[in-house]
Design a protein around this motif. Structure first.
Motif, PDB file in Angstrom:
ATOM      1  N   SER A   2     -44.077  41.989  12.504  1.00  0.00           N
ATOM      2  CA  SER A   2     -42.872  42.186  13.313  1.00  0.00           C
ATOM      3  C   SER A   2     -41.783  42.938  12.557  1.00  0.00           C
ATOM      4  CB  SER A   2     -42.329  40.828  13.753  1.00  0.00           C
ATOM      5  OG  SER A   2     -43.347  40.090  14.395  1.00  0.00           O
ATOM      6  N   THR A   5     -34.705  44.280  13.794  1.00  0.00           N
ATOM      7  CA  THR A   5     -33.741  45.376  13.924  1.00  0.00           C
ATOM      8  C   THR A   5     -32.328  44.835  13.729  1.00  0.00           C
ATOM      9  OG1 THR A   5     -35.200  46.459  15.498  1.00  0.00           O
ATOM     10  CG2 THR A   5     -32.916  47.177  15.475  1.00  0.00           C
ATOM     11  N   PHE A  20     -35.035  49.048  22.771  1.00  0.00           N
ATOM     12  CA  PHE A  20     -35.740  47.873  23.289  1.00  0.00           C
ATOM     13  C   PHE A  20     -36.105  48.068  24.765  1.00  0.00           C
ATOM     14  CE2 PHE A  20     -33.792  45.683  19.590  1.00  0.00           C
ATOM     15  CZ  PHE A  20     -34.961  45.147  19.059  1.00  0.00           C
ATOM     16  N   VAL A  23     -39.202  50.406  24.755  1.00  0.00           N
ATOM     17  CA  VAL A  23     -40.371  49.714  24.218  1.00  0.00           C
ATOM     18  C   VAL A  23     -40.893  48.676  25.221  1.00  0.00           C
ATOM     19  CG1 VAL A  23     -41.031  48.004  22.487  1.00  0.00           C
ATOM     20  CG2 VAL A  23     -39.870  50.090  21.786  1.00  0.00           C
ATOM     21  N   SER A  39     -47.379  45.498  20.806  1.00  0.00           N
ATOM     22  CA  SER A  39     -46.003  45.981  20.952  1.00  0.00           C
ATOM     23  C   SER A  39     -45.029  44.817  21.068  1.00  0.00           C
ATOM     24  CB  SER A  39     -45.901  46.878  22.185  1.00  0.00           C
ATOM     25  OG  SER A  39     -44.563  47.213  22.431  1.00  0.00           O
ATOM     26  N   ARG A  42     -44.460  42.974  17.896  1.00  0.00           N
ATOM     27  CA  ARG A  42     -43.715  43.793  16.937  1.00  0.00           C
ATOM     28  C   ARG A  42     -42.212  43.703  17.157  1.00  0.00           C
ATOM     29  NH1 ARG A  42     -46.209  49.664  15.910  1.00  0.00           N
ATOM     30  NH2 ARG A  42     -47.812  48.304  15.067  1.00  0.00           N
ATOM     31  N   PHE A  43     -41.773  43.732  18.415  1.00  0.00           N
ATOM     32  CA  PHE A  43     -40.343  43.868  18.713  1.00  0.00           C
ATOM     33  C   PHE A  43     -39.698  42.655  19.373  1.00  0.00           C
ATOM     34  CE2 PHE A  43     -41.880  48.278  18.581  1.00  0.00           C
ATOM     35  CZ  PHE A  43     -41.004  48.786  17.629  1.00  0.00           C
ATOM     36  N   ALA A  55     -35.492  39.954  22.062  1.00  0.00           N
ATOM     37  CA  ALA A  55     -35.562  41.011  21.042  1.00  0.00           C
ATOM     38  C   ALA A  55     -35.385  40.429  19.645  1.00  0.00           C
ATOM     39  CB  ALA A  55     -34.474  42.046  21.317  1.00  0.00           C
TER      40      ALA A  55
END
Length: 444
Positions: A2, A5, A20, A23, A39, A42-43, A55
């Motif tokens: 991950s 941000t 975001f 994505v 995906s 990851r975010f 997020a």
């Protein structure tokens, strides 16, 4: 793995929100499950009910307005949201002063911001790295952003840190933007693993000439940046991933492109880019896309309109590194990312031509290729190149030159001195960036 941000200042928070959005829409676009799962992991993290995508982000600003807008817009989307306690804001800004952000606001709120980042990091099963998003023109994004990056480097010494920077319009948004830019870049060069840059002027031209937007807002500019960032950061198959989506996007990105501590500046070019209404009536072939993208790379054109087809690769000894004449854009390393239909049939040999690269690195080491058969953001086929090259040499030289002219006449220096930044700090920053300019000029 991950990515956490950290969105800093007005620009960082607005670009982060758009990223975001892009994505999330891409991951939920009825695509295949492995891609979507990779995906989202990851975010986003999921709440205990499993319904909400939250997020993996920390929002920091010295004024509450933009953060409140971002949180509210994300919640209204119904697809994802920000964490309820993952933001920090104050009632007064940094007054577009890097020194105020770096010397006053940053240290004052350090513990709180570090705690927010720690919480997000601990939510990750495995941390791929940290991505700090900020502008270099204002006070909070640049000053507090630099200070926060410094703190993150201290706390997570072996974690990949990517800084995404938005460079201001050349004509100016803030009178001291060049000072702020110089101080930010010089400090981040010592802290960050790689610095990915988008220039407002370039993105504005894409909005105007390719997307045919008549009245361009910052929202339009931010959506283009988010689209390009998403095309880099979404899951892809790397040469050694054996059919599994790459686990560590920031690690793979940094190890592919930032192979020397003197060269950390990354630029991004994407093709195609067009109004969504035109996509249905357009067809693309891999040879055509890649021919245009390669010429965009070597002629340092960030969009497919206005490509200079006269620029040709030359032998290293014949290359010029002029800061004024249009010349061949020498690369240290390139990462090509292809997404969409028939991606395995795409022929990428032209990007492996040794003439594109510096002589001291073989093209096999300098070139990397990622692929994904899943189309990105409604484009049946799309290609992105992330380049560590001379592409940012001229804009960097312009910023440093303008800042030096102001510094030589002592303009506004007192505004920085009163917050604790001395003239010696300015001189150190100029020296550091002159060295970066010199190194990129001598790439051949």
């Amino acid at each position: 793995m991950s990515v956490v941000t950290v969105q800093l200042g007005q620009c960082g928070n607005q670009v982060g929100h758009e990223l975001f959005d892009v994505v999330c829409a891409d991951a939920q676009d009825g695509q295949r499950k492995a891609y979507s799962t990779a995906s989202c992991e990851r975010f986003f993290h999921q709440t205990t009910h499993g319904a909400d995508l939250v997020a993996r982000a920390v929002l920091v600003d010295m004024e509450p307005k933009v953060i409140n807008q971002s949180i509210s817009r994300a919640a209204k989307s119904g697809r994802w949201r920000y964490g309820e306690t993952s933001h920090f804001s104050q009632k007064q800004g940094s007054g577009n002063n890097w020194a105020n952000g770096y010397c006053v606001h940053g240290p004052r709120h350090r513990d709180m911001v570090e705690e927010l980042v720690r919480r997000e990091v601990e939510r990750c099963d495995r941390l791929a790295g940290l991505m700090a998003m900020m502008s270099v023109a204002g006070g909070t994004g640049s000053g507090v952003g630099t200070y926060v990056t410094q703190c993150l480097r201290d706390i997570y010494p072996s974690t990949f840190i990517l800084n995404h920077l938005t460079w201001p319009y050349g004509t100016g948004e803030v009178i001291v933007q060049n000072y702020n830019s110089v101080l930010t870049l010089a400090h981040l060069y010592k802290l960050s693993d790689a610095i990915m840059v988008h220039e407002n002027d370039t993105v504005h031209r894409i909005c105007s000439q390719l997307l045919n937007i008549k009245h361009i807002s910052f929202g339009d500019v931010n959506r283009v940046i988010a689209h390009q960032l998403g095309s880099v950061l979404q899951p892809a198959l790397t040469a050694d991933s054996h059919g599994v989506y790459s686990r560590n996007p920031l690690g793979e990105l940094v190890s592919s492109l930032a192979c020397h501590p003197e060269y950390k500046l990354l630029s991004v070019s994407t093709i195609p880019q067009m109004p969504s209404a035109s996509i249905a009536y357009s067809t693309f072939s891999w040879p055509g896309l890649l021919k245009h993208l390669r010429q965009m790379l070597i002629s340092n054109t960030k969009m497919e309109e206005g490509i200079d087809w006269q620029v040709r690769p030359t032998a290293g000894s014949e290359r010029t590194s002029s800061l004024t004449a249009p010349s061949f854009n020498t690369s240290l390393a390139n990462l090509l990312i292809l997404r969409g239909k028939d991606v395995y049939s795409a022929e990428t040999g032209a990007f492996e031509d040794p003439a594109l690269y510096t002589s001291w690195l073989s093209s096999q080491e300098a070139f990397n290729l990622w692929k994904s058969p899943v189309p990105f953001n409604k484009y049946e086929k799309s290609a992105t190149v992330v380049s560590n090259s001379q592409a940012l040499l001229r804009p960097l030289d312009n910023i440093v030159g303008k800042a030096w002219n102001m510094f030589a006449s002592r303009a506004y220096i007192h505004q920085y001195v009163k917050f604790g930044i001395s003239e010696e700090d300015f001189l150190d920053s100029f020296t550091s960036l002159e060295q970066v300019i010199s190194s990129y000029s001598q790439l051949c």
